[in-house]
Design an enzyme around this catalytic site. Structure first.
Site, PDB file in Angstrom:
ATOM      1  N   ASP A  66      -4.564   9.913   8.499  1.00 49.70           N
ATOM      2  CA  ASP A  66      -4.675  10.260   7.073  1.00 49.70           C
ATOM      3  C   ASP A  66      -3.572  11.233   6.630  1.00 49.70           C
ATOM      4  O   ASP A  66      -3.520  12.361   7.106  1.00 49.70           O
ATOM      5  CB  ASP A  66      -6.016  10.970   6.801  1.00 49.70           C
ATOM      6  N   LYS A 119       1.823  -3.569   6.493  1.00 48.39           N
ATOM      7  CA  LYS A 119       2.224  -3.884   5.111  1.00 48.39           C
ATOM      8  C   LYS A 119       3.751  -3.779   4.957  1.00 48.39           C
ATOM      9  O   LYS A 119       4.369  -4.598   4.288  1.00 48.39           O
ATOM     10  CB  LYS A 119       1.532  -2.925   4.129  1.00 48.39           C
ATOM     11  N   SER A 169       0.822  -1.215   0.000  1.00 47.38           N
ATOM     12  CA  SER A 169       0.000   0.000   0.000  1.00 47.38           C
ATOM     13  C   SER A 169       0.851   1.258   0.000  1.00 47.38           C
ATOM     14  O   SER A 169       1.961   1.273   0.568  1.00 47.38           O
ATOM     15  CB  SER A 169      -0.859  -0.020   1.265  1.00 47.38           C
ATOM     16  N   TYR A 216      -2.062   0.168   9.766  1.00 47.51           N
ATOM     17  CA  TYR A 216      -2.277  -0.576   8.519  1.00 47.51           C
ATOM     18  C   TYR A 216      -1.023  -0.513   7.640  1.00 47.51           C
ATOM     19  O   TYR A 216      -0.489  -1.546   7.199  1.00 47.51           O
ATOM     20  CB  TYR A 216      -3.483   0.012   7.777  1.00 47.51           C
ATOM     21  N   HIS A 257     -14.652   3.677   2.170  1.00 47.29           N
ATOM     22  CA  HIS A 257     -13.911   4.285   1.064  1.00 47.29           C
ATOM     23  C   HIS A 257     -14.718   5.384   0.386  1.00 47.29           C
ATOM     24  O   HIS A 257     -15.930   5.297   0.245  1.00 47.29           O
ATOM     25  CB  HIS A 257     -13.490   3.218   0.063  1.00 47.29           C
TER      26      HIS A 257
HETATM   27  N1  UDP Z   1     -12.726  10.452   2.890  1.00 44.76           N
HETATM   28  C1  UDP Z   1     -13.672  11.376   3.313  1.00 44.76           C
HETATM   29  N2  UDP Z   1     -14.903  10.921   3.681  1.00 44.76           N
HETATM   30  C2  UDP Z   1     -15.241   9.596   3.640  1.00 44.76           C
HETATM   31  C3  UDP Z   1     -14.279   8.666   3.201  1.00 44.76           C
HETATM   32  C4  UDP Z   1     -13.016   9.125   2.841  1.00 44.76           C
HETATM   33  O1  UDP Z   1     -13.409  12.576   3.367  1.00 44.76           O
HETATM   34  O2  UDP Z   1     -16.397   9.244   4.003  1.00 44.76           O
HETATM   35  C5  UDP Z   1     -11.385  10.920   2.457  1.00 44.76           C
HETATM   36  C6  UDP Z   1     -10.247  10.385   3.301  1.00 44.76           C
HETATM   37  O3  UDP Z   1      -9.953  11.273   4.356  1.00 44.76           O
HETATM   38  C7  UDP Z   1      -9.110  10.298   2.284  1.00 44.76           C
HETATM   39  C8  UDP Z   1      -9.803  10.095   0.948  1.00 44.76           C
HETATM   40  O4  UDP Z   1     -11.174  10.441   1.151  1.00 44.76           O
HETATM   41  O5  UDP Z   1      -8.431  11.529   2.231  1.00 44.76           O
HETATM   42  C9  UDP Z   1      -9.735   8.661   0.463  1.00 44.76           C
HETATM   43  O6  UDP Z   1     -10.119   7.822   1.533  1.00 44.76           O
HETATM   44  P1  UDP Z   1     -10.350   6.276   1.359  1.00 44.76           P
HETATM   45  O7  UDP Z   1     -10.816   5.743   2.676  1.00 44.76           O
HETATM   46  O8  UDP Z   1     -11.210   6.026   0.172  1.00 44.76           O
HETATM   47  O9  UDP Z   1      -8.913   5.704   1.002  1.00 44.76           O
HETATM   48  P2  UDP Z   1      -7.481   5.820   1.763  1.00 44.76           P
HETATM   49  O10 UDP Z   1      -6.769   6.948   1.061  1.00 44.76           O
HETATM   50  O11 UDP Z   1      -7.722   6.067   3.202  1.00 44.76           O
HETATM   51  O12 UDP Z   1      -6.845   4.513   1.493  1.00 44.76           O
END
Ligand code: UDP
Length: 328
Positions: free
Chosen positions: A283, A143, A115, A139, A187
């Site tokens: 994040d 990985k 990842s 997480y 997601h």
């Molecule tokens: N995100 C958000 N609201 C949600 C889900 C995700 O604002 O309900 C944002 C999250 O903070 C990240 C981006 O969308 O910046 C992608 O998040 P996701 O969980 O899809 O993937 P990640 O990058 O965490 O693997």
């Protein structure tokens, strides 16, 4: 035979379907805690858990496994910060059992789902594979730990591996027959599309005070079928060159959360409401891949790099799935 652990999950099930279409013999190993049986209909399946070494040992005893695609893992950043042991036991102990059984059976080839989370907050964008690895969440750490184990087993000439560092996988199978269905769903793209379908009232945006153009985090979204193509190329490359390596898989282009919502509005022609909420723990602000290495070494090129195409393929499947949901 090709073993796919976590073959009932989002990315695993897309690979399984593609391998079957290519005429390969595939066996899926999954505990179906998060994966779906409907996603691997018509495929040979063994239900089991990698944390029980006996479960995976049986698969290698009963089938002639030649190569392994290893997807089985927990994959939620937020959850990993709340329940770290689940991630270390599930992702690390489970994979150690798999590697152990592989080496006991002289099975040498593994493609591992890693990842972008291994990088943490990167020093430079786009991120190249040689940048420092400082995960900001459990997480990503789980990985990275496995990448390190694989590297040692490769140096000791016991296996060959390719670790693929995914950026943000999205979209669905070409024909819309399978797609992204997590429970719980966390997601961004599925949440946005569920909101478009009226299954959710609004999207909560986790923070708009990041150092990005509109304050929301930037991610590199990659079509799941482009990821699958890279997996198959990685396995071929590893076997024909007898080498191990690590590759980023992304498009090299980033989009903010607000841009994703705007594109989804255009694709779905629906209003998608949102509200700014608190940041989600762990994040990073920006994750955008350099995928030059995969292009050069594996001869891979993403065929569907446009966000609109990724979201519209996801949307095709979502509409279909939400209608049929009750029969699964
Ligand atoms: N995100 C958000 N609201 C949600 C889900 C995700 O604002 O309900 C944002 C999250 O903070 C990240 C981006 O969308 O910046 C992608 O998040 P996701 O969980 O899809 O993937 P990640 O990058 O965490 O693997």
């Amino acid at each position: 035979m090709i073993l796919v652990t976590g073959g009932g999950g989002y990315i695993g099930s897309h690979l399984v379907k593609k391998l079957k279409e290519d005429g390969e013999k595939v066996i899926v190993f999954d505990n179906f805690e998060r994966g779906h049986k409907w996603a691997v209909k018509g495929v040979e399946v063994v239900e089991g858990d990698l944390r029980n070494k006996e479960d995976i040992k049986k698969v290698f005893n009963n089938f002639d496994i030649e190569e392994v695609y290893h997807f089985a893992a927990y994959s939620l950043v937020g959850e990993s910060m709340q329940d770290p042991m689940k991630y270390f036991k599930g992702n690390v102990c489970g994979t150690l059992n798999l590697i152990d059984v592989m080496t006991e059976n002289n099975v040498r080839y593994i493609v591992f789902s890693s990842s972008a989370a291994v990088y943490g907050n990167p020093e430079k964008i786009p991120i190249t594979e040689d940048q420092p690895k400082n995960p900001t969440n459990v997480y990503g750490q789980s990985k990275l730990m496995i990448e390190n184990v694989l590297e040692w087993f490769s140096r000791l000439n016991k296996i060959r591996y390719v670790a693929l560092r995914y950026f943000n996988a999205a979209g669905a199978y070409y024909d819309g027959s399978i797609g992204e269905a997590h429970d719980p769903e966390t997601h961004l793209i599925p949440i946005v599309l569920q909101t478009a379908l009226g299954k959710r009232e609004k999207v909560y945006i986790y923070g708009n005070d990041y150092p990005t153009k509109d304050g929301t985090p930037v991610r590199d979204y990659i079509h799941v079928m482009d990821l699958i193509d890279a997996h198959i190329k990685a396995m071929q490359w590893m076997k024909s060159n007898n080498k191990s390596d690590v590759f980023n898989l992304g498009n090299g282009k980033g989009f903010t959360v607000l841009e994703v919502i705007e594109t989804a509005k255009k694709v779905t022609m629906k209003d998608i409401k949102y509200e700014i909420a608190a940041r989600r723990s762990g994040d990073p602000a920006v994750l955008v891949a350099s995928c030059e290495k995969a292009k050069k070494v594996l001869g891979w090129t993403p065929k569907s790099p446009e966000l609109e195409k990724i979201i519209s393929d996801a949307w095709k499947w979502h509409k279909n799935f939400e209608q049929k949901e009750t029969i699964f």
